[in-house]
Design an enzyme around this catalytic site. Structure first.
Site: not given
Length: 483
Positions: A34-35, A74, A78, A127, A129, A152, A236, A287-288, A302
Site C-alpha cells: 500500500d502506497d 486504493c 484493487r 488489506k 478494501h 485503509s 499507508h 497499489d499506487n 499517489k
C-alpha cells in the site's frame, strides 16, 4: 553415432521435463503493498531505505519497469487487480470508506474465484478494501479464509461489523463503547473471516502478523496448489512498525519499507525451505504511488495519473520459469493478472468482458515479446493514455509544484510526454506531434464511450437494520486528500 543418439535423447527428455514444469499449475503468491512508490526500493535505485530482500528477488527474477495499476488510489486499484477489469467498468468507487454503501459485486469473477475453480486453496491476508460487509467481504469473493484490516488503516470501525465472541479490546476501549457506536479515526478493526477479532488493531505488529499468517498458510498447504494474496496495510498512513524495525535513527517511512522488505524475504525463504520455490510464482507490486516515500524519478505521487501515481515497482519471480536478473520494459498492468494467471493454472476466464491481456510471453522472457496493450487507457481523474513510449493526457497541464522553481506549465491544451527520453514527464511535446495527439485522443474517447455503454453494477452491502451509523467520527471533517 551411438553416443550422439543418446545425447539427443537426453536433450529431448530435458526439453519435455522443462515443458512439463512450465505446464504444471504453480502456487501463486501475490504481494500488494500500500502506497509504496517507484523510488522506494533498491532495485529501482533507492539507497535509503535498504531493501536487500527485494533486490535479491529482482536478481533472481524479472523487474518490470513500466508496470501500471488501474487507479491511482486504493479501491479502484484493487478492483482492477482482482477482476482484470478497469474499475470504472464495474461502477466501483476509487476509494471506499466505512460509511460506503456499495462494494465489489460478488457476480464478478475475482482471482480467488478463478483459482478456486481450478482446484486451488485460496487465502487473503491483509488489506481488502473492496467492501467490508456481506456480500463484498473476501469470503464472499472466492477466498477460503481472510485475516486482516478490511480497509485503509486511517479510517474507523463500522458498528455493523460482527464482533467475535473472543474479541480482544485494546487501548482502553470497552464493549460498551462499541455497542454505543463510538468511533475513533485511525482505530480500525482486525478481522478473521467475517468477524472482528481485535479492536483497535495493533498496527505496530500488522506487518509481522500478516507475515506469520502467510508463512503458516504456506507451511500447511501440503500438496494442494494454493493462491495466497498478501496485500500489506503498510506503508499507508498512519505508519507503524514492530519493535525489531523501530530504529529511532531512521525516518518512520524508512523503517516501514524495510519491514515490508523483511516480510518478502521471509515468504521467499519459506518457499525455498518447503521445497516448493520451483513451483511457485511470486508477484510483487504496489497499489499506487508514494504518499510518504518516493515515486522518483517519476512525476507526481499517489492520487495522480502522472506516472508517479500509477507506475509501480514490480517484480515477477519463479525459479526455472522466469529468467533471473532480467528486465522487461514493455507496458503491462495489474488488469493482466487475471488472464495471465488463468492461463498458467488452467483456470476459466470470466464469461463477461475483462480488460486484461495475457503477459506470460513477457514474464517468461520470450524473444521479441511485446506489450499486448496498443493503448493502455485510464479514466481515473482527468484520464491518461500510455501507448508505447508515449504518455498522453487529454487535459491542460496544471500548476502543480515542481522541484524547479522557474518551471512554468505548458500552454498546450493537452499533454504528451516521451517516457523513454523524459521519464520524469517534464517537457510537454504535444505541439510537435499532432498526429500522435489525434490518435491517442481518439483512443481515449473510444475507451470512455465503450466503458460507459457497458457499465456493470457494484453490489449493495447488507447492513443490519439495527446497526448504528457508520458515518465519520464526530467532529472529524472529510479529508481533502484521497487514499
Amino acid at each position: 553415432m551411438k553416443y550422439l543418439a543418446v545425447l539427443i535423447a537426453l536433450l529431448l527428455l530435458l526439453i519435455v521435463d522443462s515443458a512439463k514444469a512450465a505446464d504444471s499449475p504453480p502456487n501463486v503468491v501475490l504481494i500488494f503493498i500500500d502506497d509504496m512508490g517507484y523510488g522506494d526500493v533498491g532495485f529501482n535505485g533507492a539507497t535509503v531505505p535498504q531493501t536487500p530482500n527485494l533486490d535479491q528477488m529482482a536478481a533472481e527474477g524479472m523487474k518490470f519497469t513500466d508496470f501500471y495499476v488501474g487507479c491511482a488510489v486504493c479501491s479502484g486499484s484493487r478492483t482492477s487487480l482482482m477482476t482484470g477489469c478497469h474499475y470504472k467498468r464495474l461502477s466501483m468507487a476509487a476509494v471506499l470508506f466505512p460509511h460506503s454503501t456499495q462494494g465489489l459485486h460478488p457476480d464478478e469473477v475475482t482471482l480467488a474465484d478463478m483459482f478456486k475453480g481450478a482446484g486451488y486453496s485460496t487465502a487473503c491476508v491483509g488489506k481488502w478494501h473492496l467492501g467490508h460487509l456481506p456480500p463484498c467481504l473476501p469470503t464472499y469473493q472466492g477466498f477460503d479464509s481472510y485475516y486482516g484490516i478490511p480497509y485503509s488503516n486511517d479510517m474507523w470501525i463500522d458498528p455493523a461489523n460482527t464482533l467475535a465472541k473472543d474479541l480482544v479490546l485494546r487501548e482502553g476501549v470497552t464493549l460498551a463503547d462499541l455497542e454505543a457506536g463510538k468511533k475513533i479515526r485511525n482505530a480500525v478493526p482486525l478481522l478473521r473471516g467475517e468477524e472482528v477479532v481485535e479492536y483497535p488493531a495493533d498496527q505496530s505488529t500488522v506487518t509481522k502478523r500478516y507475515t506469520e499468517e502467510a508463512i503458516r498458510l504456506i507451511e500447511s498447504a501440503g500438496d494442494e496448489p494454493f493462491f495466497l494474496y498478501l496485500p500489506h496495510t503498510m506503508v499507508h498512513l498512519p505508519l507503524a512498525v514492530s519493535e525489531a524495525f523501530n530504529d529511532p535513527e531512521k525516518e518512520l517511512i524508512t523503517n516501514a519499507i524495510e519491514e515490508v522488505d523483511w516480510s518478502v524475504g521471509e515468504v521467499l525463504r519459506t518457499l525455498k525451505e518447503e521445497g516448493i520455490a520451483e513451483n511457485t510464482l511470486v508477484i510483487f507490486t504496489s497499489d499506487n504511488g508514494a504518499a510518504v516515500g518516493s515515486s522518483l524519478p517519476l512525476r507526481s505521487r499517489k492520487a495522480s495519473v502522472y506516472d508517479g501515481g500509477i507506475r509501480e515497482p514490480t517484480l515477477m519471480w519463479w525459479p526455472g520459469q522466469i529468467p533471473s536478473g532480467t528486465v522487461c520494459r514493455e507496458v503491462a498492468a495489474t488488469i493482466d493478472m487475471m488472464p495471465t494467471l488463468a492461463g498458467l493454472c488452467s483456470g476459466d476466464l470470466p464469461e463477461r468482458k475483462i480488460d486484461g491481456k495475457d503477459i506470460w510471453p513477457l514474464m517468461s522472457g520470450k524473444k521479441g515479446a511485446k506489450s499486448p496493450h496498443k493503448n493502455y487507457v485510464l479514466m481515473h481523474n482527468e484520464g491518461a493514455v500510455r501507448s508505447g513510449k508515449w504518455k498522453f493526457y487529454p487535459w491542460k497541464e496544471g500548476t502543480a509544484k515542481k522541484d524547479n522553481a522557474d518551471w512554468e506549465p505548458s500552454s498546450d491544451p493537452v499533454q504528451l510526454y516521451d517516457t523513454v527520453a523524459d521519464i520524469g514527464e517534464t517537457t510537454n511535446v504535444a505541439s510537435q506531434h499532432p498526429e500522435t495527439i489525434e490518435r491517442l485522443q481518439i483512443a481515449y474517447d473510444q475507451h470512455v464511450a465503450e466503458i460507459e455503454a457497458n457499465l456493470r453494477p457494484a453490489a449493495e452491502m447488507i447492513r443490519p437494520a439495527s446497526a448504528l451509523s457508520s458515518d465519520r467520527p464526530d467532529g472529524q471533517k472529510k479529508k481533502k486528500s484521497k487514499k
